[in-house]
Design an enzyme around this catalytic site. Structure first.
Site, mmCIF file in Angstrom:
data_model
loop_
_atom_site.group_PDB
_atom_site.id
_atom_site.type_symbol
_atom_site.label_atom_id
_atom_site.label_comp_id
_atom_site.label_asym_id
_atom_site.label_seq_id
_atom_site.Cartn_x
_atom_site.Cartn_y
_atom_site.Cartn_z
ATOM 1 N N ARG A 144 0.840 -1.199 0.000
ATOM 2 C CA ARG A 144 0.000 0.000 0.000
ATOM 3 C C ARG A 144 0.878 1.254 0.000
ATOM 4 O O ARG A 144 1.943 1.275 0.643
ATOM 5 C CB ARG A 144 -0.849 -0.035 1.260
ATOM 6 C CG ARG A 144 -1.820 1.108 1.452
ATOM 7 C CD ARG A 144 -2.985 1.012 0.537
ATOM 8 N NE ARG A 144 -4.114 1.822 0.963
ATOM 9 C CZ ARG A 144 -5.126 2.143 0.169
ATOM 10 N NH1 ARG A 144 -5.139 1.733 -1.096
ATOM 11 N NH2 ARG A 144 -6.135 2.847 0.612
ATOM 12 N N SER A 193 -7.810 0.852 3.423
ATOM 13 C CA SER A 193 -8.247 0.352 2.120
ATOM 14 C C SER A 193 -9.406 -0.624 2.266
ATOM 15 O O SER A 193 -9.649 -1.159 3.340
ATOM 16 C CB SER A 193 -7.071 -0.365 1.450
ATOM 17 O OG SER A 193 -7.491 -1.003 0.254
ATOM 18 N N SER A 194 -10.116 -0.847 1.157
ATOM 19 C CA SER A 194 -11.165 -1.881 1.108
ATOM 20 C C SER A 194 -10.722 -3.045 0.224
ATOM 21 O O SER A 194 -11.503 -3.976 0.004
ATOM 22 C CB SER A 194 -12.448 -1.294 0.534
ATOM 23 O OG SER A 194 -12.898 -0.225 1.327
ATOM 24 N N ASN A 239 -6.246 4.196 -7.185
ATOM 25 C CA ASN A 239 -7.446 4.705 -6.512
ATOM 26 C C ASN A 239 -8.484 5.122 -7.537
ATOM 27 O O ASN A 239 -9.227 4.287 -8.032
ATOM 28 C CB ASN A 239 -7.134 5.831 -5.521
ATOM 29 C CG ASN A 239 -8.330 6.094 -4.602
ATOM 30 O OD1 ASN A 239 -9.143 5.184 -4.392
ATOM 31 N ND2 ASN A 239 -8.455 7.270 -4.062
ATOM 32 N N GLY A 288 -13.578 -1.791 -6.964
ATOM 33 C CA GLY A 288 -14.843 -1.090 -6.723
ATOM 34 C C GLY A 288 -14.934 -0.405 -5.382
ATOM 35 O O GLY A 288 -16.024 -0.311 -4.820
ATOM 36 N N GLY A 289 -13.806 0.067 -4.854
ATOM 37 C CA GLY A 289 -13.856 0.768 -3.569
ATOM 38 C C GLY A 289 -14.481 -0.121 -2.503
ATOM 39 O O GLY A 289 -14.240 -1.323 -2.454
ATOM 40 N N THR A 293 -9.829 0.173 -9.889
ATOM 41 C CA THR A 293 -8.807 -0.658 -9.269
ATOM 42 C C THR A 293 -8.801 -1.903 -10.122
ATOM 43 O O THR A 293 -9.667 -2.080 -10.961
ATOM 44 C CB THR A 293 -9.268 -0.948 -7.826
ATOM 45 O OG1 THR A 293 -9.255 0.288 -7.136
ATOM 46 C CG2 THR A 293 -8.417 -1.951 -7.100
HETATM 47 O O1 DON Z 1 -7.992 1.000 -1.389
HETATM 48 C C1 DON Z 1 -9.161 1.260 -1.619
HETATM 49 O O2 DON Z 1 -10.091 0.844 -0.956
HETATM 50 C C2 DON Z 1 -9.492 2.124 -2.818
HETATM 51 N N1 DON Z 1 -8.347 2.943 -3.141
HETATM 52 C C3 DON Z 1 -9.902 1.235 -3.940
HETATM 53 C C4 DON Z 1 -10.297 2.050 -5.136
HETATM 54 C C5 DON Z 1 -11.128 1.312 -6.092
HETATM 55 O O3 DON Z 1 -11.402 0.158 -5.959
HETATM 56 C C6 DON Z 1 -11.606 2.165 -7.209
HETATM 57 N N2 DON Z 1 -12.240 1.392 -8.222
HETATM 58 N N3 DON Z 1 -13.198 0.918 -8.393
#
Ligand code: DON
Length: 571
Positions: free
Chosen positions: A104, A453-454, A402, A474-475, A382
């Site tokens: 990370r 993070s997720s 991100n 997907g966040g 992501t």
């Molecule tokens: O680490 C995280 O949770 C976010 N930076 C992830 C971002 C993400 O999955 C964006 N795309 N869909």
């Protein structure tokens, strides 16, 4: 009965997808029904999957192949693949050892808690999302080299061959690549380094089938091939990164780059119905949240409610709601904050936390805070890929910039985009980030700290045998999507394609709503959920996952999410 509902819903969903949401793309391959005997890879891009297969055929193992996929994605999937970002790896060696690697990004050493606030203390979202201040110190290159040193078998320069070739000779843009670059023209045109690479010199729009050549990126990759870490974190590449930072008002220093280290961590482990799940620990919240939800629903027998029935969606949403409330309050970088992890992972705490669950009625999120634990005062941008080799080594990597194309700043002369991961910090307690996640002090900005993070690369075993490799983008929807893919397999016996194509839903505590995919819910299910007190928000799709499922005979079946343009290959 529940099976009929799945098939009905699945067919409806696939019909609508294939009829107008899919973009025709000769390189995309949704899922491959062939069970492979030896090795298989599922990634978001066909060139990257092929780079991994090429590496296996040169004699590499799953770790070598995964590293080749990561570097190839940095070339062929610029919106998410990266060397200017970071991520997490879950790794299971053929001998059964399981490891988690945290690569990370970290806040620069000159980061401050108020760096995204104006003089009135108001959060300025633009600052944490675009330009120089938005970037954390990138972790990808160190992570890949660290994994290679411990568990790889081939020389770095061999692993980097496909990525360097794709950058130097170019690759064909898909419709979605061209569309992505065209719709980000305004942002790219603000930064000279980005404009040079991602806008056409003649000012025209990109079109499917055109070739994107990235010569500066090829040279950066060659420096990494030649000098390893030093080819990125010091010397010429590092100088270019810091020069760009200085032009864009960033605070990263040469020393920040030199000091970056990825960290091997103990996976978060949970047992569920005869399976073991190995999940990412903090600074990812994926493992803790999934583990809490498993404990909350275990006593309730979710399989009896039928996948995607109103009862099932209600049950999981209520559990997600409570677990996300805890996530947002308690979790952050373990090197900086003290977290009640043992409690959060304990069965007793979660049973108690779920004791007010009412099967007939939603508990408003406003009535749910984080749990009371004494002593304690997150677009599709992501990317995830899964690899299994002939010996049974398995790798799950989720990696990101991100947001789409990260900070939109490409390092001039080095040819790659920098992340905007600083937005994953809680810029100000109680103020939502780009994913609507509301954070607390545990995830405040601090020098050298990792943002929460997720991302949830996950490995599942049964009786000591590899069963599933999962993960997605997907966040915050990553957590709920990966969880549902795993439930589809473990509880409902779906194959990889069914598990991944099944409609998804998401709840993250705040905002207080169940998010569902368009056309995915029969009307009566939606009405039942409304009657229980849930508000429903409809979006086009939720998350993109890439999974591999291994059957009792060792056959490997993989799927790439139909919501994206992924690719599966194996032999
Ligand atoms: O680490 C995280 O949770 C976010 N930076 C992830 C971002 C993400 O999955 C964006 N795309 N869909």
């Amino acid at each position: 009965m529940s099976r009929i509902t799945i098939n009905h819903t699945l067919l409806l969903f696939l019909f609508f997808f294939t009829s107008f949401l899919f973009v025709p793309d000769s390189r995309a391959q949704v899922a491959d029904p062939i069970p492979y005997k030896n090795a298989v890879i599922s990634s978001a891009d066909a060139y990257a999957t092929q780079a991994g297969i090429e590496t296996l055929q040169k004699g590499g193992n799953a770790i070598d192949a995964a590293i080749a996929v990561q570097f190839a994605l940095a070339v062929t999937l610029p919106r998410a693949g990266n060397i200017g970002g970071g991520g997490f790896m879950m790794l299971r060696l053929a001998n059964g050892e399981i490891k988690a690697l945290d690569f990370r990004e970290k806040a620069p050493s000159r980061a401050t808690e108020d760096m995204f606030l104006d003089e009135n203390g108001t959060y300025v979202p633009e600052l944490s999302r675009t330009g120089g201040l938005a970037s954390g110190v990138p972790g990808t290159v160190d992570g890949m080299i660290s994994a290679l040193e411990r568990h790889g078998t081939l020389p770095l320069e061999v692993i980097l061959e496909p990525a360097i070739r794709l950058a130097r000779e170019g690759f064909q843009l898909t419709y979605s690549h061209a569309e992505g670059l065209n719709s980000n023209r305004d942002q790219f045109s603000k930064f000279e380094g980005s404009e040079k690479i991602f806008l056409r010199a003649d000012g025209a729009l990109w079109r499917e089938g055109q070739i994107l050549i990235q010569t500066d990126l090829a040279e950066t990759l060659e420096r990494i091939a030649l000098r390893g870490r030093d080819g990125f974190y010091s010397g010429y590449t590092a100088r270019l990164i810091i020069d760009e930072q200085q032009r864009q008002g960033g605070r990263m220093t040469l020393r920040d780059l030199r000091n970056y280290e990825s960290v091997w961590r103990n996976p978060t482990r949970a047992e569920f119905k005869g399976h073991e799940l190995f999940m990412m620990p903090p600074p990812s919240s994926g493992g803790v949240v999934m583990s809490q939800v498993l404990s909350m629903i275990d006593g309730i027998n979710p399989d009896s409610t039928g996948v995607n029935s109103s009862q099932y969606i209600h049950l999981l949403s209520e559990a997600f709601r409570r677990a996300f409330a805890d996530r947002n309050y308690f979790l952050g970088d373990p090197d900086f904050v003290s977290m009640p992890i043992d409690t959060l992972l304990s069965e007793g705490y979660n049973i108690d936390r779920f004791s007010d669950y009412d099967p007939e009625s939603a508990t408003p999120s406003s009535e749910i805070s984080h749990g009371q634990i004494s002593g304690f005062a997150e677009s599709n941008e992501t990317t995830h890929f899964s690899v299994v080799d002939a010996d049974g080594n398995a790798v799950a990597i989720t990696t990101t910039l991100n947001g789409s194309y990260g900070s939109h700043v490409a390092v001039d002369g080095a040819g790659f985009l920098m992340n905007n991961e600083m937005d994953d910090f809680s810029a100000k307690p109680g103020v939502p980030n780009m994913f609507g996640l509301i954070g607390a002090e545990a995830n405040s900005v601090k020098p050298n700290k990792r943002m929460l993070s997720s991302m949830s690369p996950t490995i599942v075993t049964r009786d000591g045998q590899l069963k599933m490799v999962a993960g997605g983008s997907g966040g915050p929807t990553i957590i709920t999507a990966v969880f549902q893919d795993i439930m589809n397999e473990l509880l409902y016996g779906m194959n990889a394609t069914e598990a991944i194509s099944s409609p998804r839903f998401h709840h993250q505590w705040m905002p207080d709503q169940i998010v569902v995919e368009r056309f995915s819910l029969p009307d009566d299910v939606q009405k039942n959920l409304n009657q229980k007190g849930h508000s429903i928000r409809v979006v086009s799709t939720l998350a993109r996952t890439h999974i591999i499922v291994i059957d009792d005979d060792g056959n490997r079946t993989a799927a790439a999410d139909p919501r994206g343009n992924g690719s599966v290959s194996g032999y």
